[in-house]
Design an enzyme around this catalytic site. Structure first.
Site, short mmCIF file in Angstrom:
data_model
loop_
_atom_site.label_atom_id
_atom_site.label_comp_id
_atom_site.label_asym_id
_atom_site.label_seq_id
_atom_site.Cartn_x
_atom_site.Cartn_y
_atom_site.Cartn_z
N HIS A 268 0.86 -1.18 0.00
CA HIS A 268 0.00 0.00 0.00
C HIS A 268 0.90 1.24 0.00
CE1 HIS A 268 -2.99 2.99 1.32
NE2 HIS A 268 -3.88 2.15 0.87
N GLU A 321 -7.76 -4.93 -0.40
CA GLU A 321 -8.33 -5.68 -1.52
C GLU A 321 -8.23 -7.19 -1.32
OE1 GLU A 321 -6.26 -3.08 -2.13
OE2 GLU A 321 -7.62 -1.65 -3.10
#
Length: 389
Positions: A268, A321
């Site tokens: 991320h 996700e």
């Protein structure tokens, strides 16, 4: 006088404004909506409560205030006739690209048919009313486009169901299972807002021009559709499918990492520790249990070990996700609706940001450094002109 300032590529770490809506503290693995932990909100409150928080600044004070807010939003779920009548043709036109592409056009049409005006020309109450109407309609638009794309009739919204339950009902046409409703609701709450991500920033840039709410949200949807932003949940699940069995994890992942490929669902741009959304969604997945969850956990453990070995010091963990895809699969959502479901939550955060940005009429207008051939150069005459002379 040159007043430009060089900043990191992608504006990473650059503060562009002040906000009272929330923040992401990446080194701590923490993010919040206004003054509350987003994860705690997902664990303890309803989606409508968080919607109220983002729009009105506070959680509902009591059941009466909660009911009053629901009474405002529920009628807005139903689409104007001119929008509803256009959806079959829109679904056919976007058959290859899917509901999220259709939503861009449908939401723009909704704004036009409802007479949304530029936020620059409106008072705060009218802006908020437009934003509320857009947010309430998004689940209806998404589910109708999906069902029409499957050759099914859209399902009308129910006034007696909360936001998440109504979304699942309109998607399947069946009475939603409470356990799955709560799992999806927690996912929706956890993705309402997340700092100045690409789609939120896009919405604010458009809002800074004074455009109408539908224009701001349409631009945000376009940014969300990219696979490096909101398009990753189904791709993360596709990775599990591609690996297939536990004995293939090591070789499959090593091959991709050494080739420089990105492993969807890991890493991320902000977090330098575990993504708190991933942690919460892993817990939801574990409550369901089953082979898919067991396999996902094993993949997570092995991938993190391989990434630590091959990319030491990078702190690459699962992001939202990875387990979002697992949870939505377990809740029966079709994969083509994973990113649209993300959108059904994030539209509330986008709208809150649009309203905040609209209160500041300063247009967002950064600069770029030109690196092409040195100007000015003489403009050459066309060959036929030179020959004629």
């Amino acid at each position: 006088m040159d007043t430009t300032v060089d900043v990191p590529r992608g504006l990473a770490g650059v503060v562009v404004t002040e906000t009272g809506l929330g923040d992401v503290r990446g080194r701590e693995g923490f993010y919040h909506y206004r003054q509350y932990s987003a994860v705690e909100l997902a664990e303890r409150r309803s989606f409508e409560d968080v919607w109220h928080l983002m729009f009105r600044g506070t959680l509902p004070a009591d059941a009466a205030e909660q009911a009053a807010f629901a009474a405002e939003t529920v009628p807005l779920r139903r689409l104007p006739a001119e929008v509803r009548d256009a959806l079959p043709a829109l679904a056919r036109a976007t058959a290859l690209s899917g509901p999220l592409a259709g939503l861009r056009t449908a939401l723009s049409l909704l704004g036009a048919s409802a007479g949304f005006r530029p936020v620059y020309d409106l008072d705060p109450q009218r802006r908020a009313a437009d934003a509320l109407a857009a947010c309430a309609a998004v689940p209806t638009l998404l589910t109708a486009l999906h069902r029409l794309g499957q050759g099914l009739e859209p399902v009308e919204p129910r006034d007696d169901l909360p936001y998440a339950a109504n979304y699942l009902y309109m998607l399947s046409g069946r009475e939603p299972d409470p356990v799955r409703v709560r799992a999806v609701e927690q996912y929706l709450i956890s993705t309402v807002d997340h700092g100045f991500n690409a789609s939120t920033f896009t919405a604010r840039v458009i809002a800074s021009t004074g455009a109408d709410v539908a224009a701001c949200l349409t631009g945000a949807i376009g940014a969300l559709s990219g696979p490096l932003h909101g398009g990753a949940p189904s791709r993360a699940l596709d990775t599990l499918d591609a690996i297939g069995t536990a004995d293939r994890i090591d070789s499959w992942i090593r091959e991709r990492v050494l080739a420089g490929d990105r492993i969807m669902g890991f890493g991320h741009p902000v977090y330098r520790t575990e993504d708190p959304r991933s942690r919460m969604l892993r817990g939801i997945a574990l409550r369901f249990g089953g082979p898919l969850v067991d396999f996902a956990v094993e993949v997570e453990q092995q991938v993190e070990a391989i990434l630590a070995e091959l990319k030491p010091g990078r702190e690459l963990h699962t992001n939202v996700e990875f387990y979002a895809g697992v949870v939505m699969e377990l809740c029966g959502l079709p994969r083509e609706m994973f990113t649209p479901t993300f959108c059904a939550a994030r539209v509330v955060g986008w709208s809150a940001n649009v309203l905040e940005q609209a209160a500041d009429s300063k247009i967002i207008r950064p600069a770029a450094r030109y690196v092409g051939p040195p100007p000015p150069r003489p403009v050459p005459l066309p060959a036929w002109v030179r020959s004629a002379w």
